[in-house]
Scaffold this motif. Structure first.
Motif, PDB file in Angstrom:
ATOM      1  N   GLN A  25      26.746  86.178   4.702  1.00 44.22           N
ATOM      2  CA  GLN A  25      26.143  85.818   5.986  1.00 44.22           C
ATOM      3  C   GLN A  25      26.886  84.603   6.528  1.00 44.22           C
ATOM      4  N   THR A  34      26.845  89.300   9.461  1.00 45.17           N
ATOM      5  CA  THR A  34      26.838  89.635   8.040  1.00 45.17           C
ATOM      6  C   THR A  34      27.994  90.568   7.764  1.00 45.17           C
ATOM      7  N   ILE A  50      24.659  77.397   7.754  1.00 45.44           N
ATOM      8  CA  ILE A  50      24.569  77.796   6.347  1.00 45.44           C
ATOM      9  C   ILE A  50      25.295  79.125   6.173  1.00 45.44           C
ATOM     10  N   LYS A  52      26.004  82.075   3.452  1.00 42.27           N
ATOM     11  CA  LYS A  52      25.346  82.562   2.236  1.00 42.27           C
ATOM     12  C   LYS A  52      26.075  83.793   1.704  1.00 42.27           C
ATOM     13  N   ALA A  59      22.067  84.659  -4.942  1.00 47.00           N
ATOM     14  CA  ALA A  59      22.483  84.125  -3.642  1.00 47.00           C
ATOM     15  C   ALA A  59      22.968  82.696  -3.814  1.00 47.00           C
ATOM     16  N   LYS A  60      24.072  82.392  -3.153  1.00 46.95           N
ATOM     17  CA  LYS A  60      24.627  81.035  -3.174  1.00 46.95           C
ATOM     18  C   LYS A  60      24.851  80.623  -1.727  1.00 46.95           C
ATOM     19  N   SER A  61      24.309  79.451  -1.352  1.00 43.26           N
ATOM     20  CA  SER A  61      24.396  78.975   0.028  1.00 43.26           C
ATOM     21  C   SER A  61      25.246  77.719   0.103  1.00 43.26           C
ATOM     22  N   TYR A  62      25.966  77.597   1.226  1.00 39.64           N
ATOM     23  CA  TYR A  62      26.860  76.477   1.456  1.00 39.64           C
ATOM     24  C   TYR A  62      26.638  75.924   2.863  1.00 39.64           C
TER      25      TYR A  62
END
Length: 130
Positions: A25, A34, A50, A52, A59-62
């Motif tokens: 995402q 997406t 964000i 993701k 899930a890893k978000s930045y």
């Protein structure tokens, strides 16, 4: 992993991710999108937001402040101006990012774009709860 894309996220400081993801995402400058396996080739600029990635590891978000994403049917490569895992983001980081955005806005010729950048940074801070 069936139906996956190779996801790579790098910033000038470090490589943050290189995983096989089912979806990524992306906070695109023209709206969120997406990317999944089979996506049409696309290049987009990023706005503060964000990013993701969903993979077999979860899930890893930045937090990203800008940059570019190159999307293909088999991969997503993100070159971020700045990127940090959400769990590493803190109030001091957001204070610095917002101060930089305000300084840039004060010196900018395009006040609308500069004001949008400040607004995006404030919204990003609120979305992370800082």
């Amino acid at each position: 992993m069936a139906g996956s894309v190779q996801f790579d996220l790098v910033s000038p400081e470090r490589r943050l991710a290189s995983v096989s993801a089912t979806e990524v995402q992306i906070p695109g400058a023209d709206g969120d999108l997406t990317a999944m396996a089979g996506h049409a080739p696309t290049i987009t600029t990023l706005r503060p937001g964000i990013l993701k990635a969903l993979s077999s590891e979860g899930a890893k978000s930045y937090v990203v402040t800008g940059g570019f994403a190159e999307i293909s049917a088999t991969g997503v490569s993100v070159l971020a101006e700045r990127a940090v895992p959400v769990e590493e983001a803190n109030a001091a980081l957001f204070d610095a990012l917002i101060a930089e955005a305000r300084d840039a806005a004060a010196a900018a010729e395009d006040k609308d774009a500069a004001d949008k950048l400040v607004s995006d940074m404030l919204a990003l801070r609120a979305s992370v709860g800082q």
